[in-house]
Enzyme design. Structure first.
Site, PDB file in Angstrom:
ATOM      1  N   HIS A   1      -1.988  11.347  14.720  1.00 22.55           N
ATOM      2  CA  HIS A   1      -1.523  10.118  15.372  1.00 22.55           C
ATOM      3  C   HIS A   1       0.000  10.132  15.418  1.00 22.55           C
ATOM      4  CE1 HIS A   1      -0.911   5.503  15.276  1.00 22.55           C
ATOM      5  NE2 HIS A   1      -1.056   5.903  16.533  1.00 22.55           N
TER       6      HIS A   1
ATOM      7  N   CYS B   1      -1.319   5.329   7.001  1.00 27.01           N
ATOM      8  CA  CYS B   1      -0.340   4.688   7.889  1.00 27.01           C
ATOM      9  C   CYS B   1      -1.000   3.721   8.868  1.00 27.01           C
ATOM     10  CB  CYS B   1       0.463   5.752   8.626  1.00 27.01           C
ATOM     11  SG  CYS B   1       1.591   6.603   7.515  1.00 27.01           S
ATOM     12  N   HIS B   2      -2.040   4.185   9.565  1.00 29.42           N
ATOM     13  CA  HIS B   2      -2.703   3.309  10.521  1.00 29.42           C
ATOM     14  C   HIS B   2      -4.223   3.428  10.441  1.00 29.42           C
ATOM     15  CE1 HIS B   2       1.230   4.703  12.171  1.00 29.42           C
ATOM     16  NE2 HIS B   2       1.422   3.400  12.253  1.00 29.42           N
ATOM     17  N   GLY B   3      -4.715   4.046   9.381  1.00 28.83           N
ATOM     18  CA  GLY B   3      -6.147   3.993   9.106  1.00 28.83           C
ATOM     19  C   GLY B   3      -7.019   5.043   9.768  1.00 28.83           C
TER      20      GLY B   3
END
Ligand code: FES
Length: 175
Positions: free
Chosen positions: A120, A139-141
């Protein structure tokens, strides 16, 4: 070639020096948690030389991390459950379809070697974590499975498999 340096560092010189020092401290801090097994010296490694990694100390269900070309590389000695999970997935249902066999070496299926950089935005995911018994990126799953394939979250692609070969049953060469 000759260069005349002024005796007094200018303000710009100072900023360069300060920036370099901060970058150096940051690099050391980032490298600190990783177990490294680098055979050539660090400058050779940085230039992209292959590295050999002894797998003997890595028990089933454990992992080690090494640096190759400045990237963290995860090496997992997967459990039988993880291998079965990785093989039993309907590949066509995956966002980035790839078989487990295509991501491991025949005869050495317990070993998973992947670049530990989330596809990502580049965070370092945690191993043996998440909903798919693989990797979890805090960080964002994003969730990767036990083959390092993206299964859930914003990451668009699987964790890359770096070029590597088995030079013996207990040693790999990366690069
Ligand atoms: S960087 Fe890993 S989910 Fe965003």
């Amino acid at each position: 070639m000759t260069t005349e340096a002024s005796a007094e560092p200018t303000r710009r010189d100072f900023l360069y020096i300060a920036t370099g020092a901060v970058a150096g401290v940051g690099a050391i801090a980032a490298a600190w948690p990783f177990v490294t097994q680098m055979n050539p010296d660090a400058s050779t490694i940085a230039a992209g030389a292959p590295i050999e990694v002894d797998l003997t100390p890595v028990a089933e269900g454990q992992d080690i991390k090494v640096f190759w070309r400045g990237k963290p590389i995860y090496i997992l000695n997967r459990t039988k459950k993880q291998i079965e999970e990785a093989k039993s997935v309907d590949v066509s249902s995956l966002p980035d379809p790839q078989t487990d066999a295509a991501r491991t070496k025949e005869g050495h299926e317990q070993w998973l070697v992947v670049v530990g950089i989330c596809t990502h935005l580049g965070c370092i995911p945690m191993a043996y974590a998440g909903n798919y018994d693989g990797f979890f990126c805090p960080c964002h799953g994003s969730q990767y499975d036990s083959s390092g394939r993206i299964r859930q979250g914003p990451a668009p692609a699987n964790l890359p498999v770096p070029p590597y070969t088995f030079v013996s049953d207990t040693k790999i060469q990366i690069g």
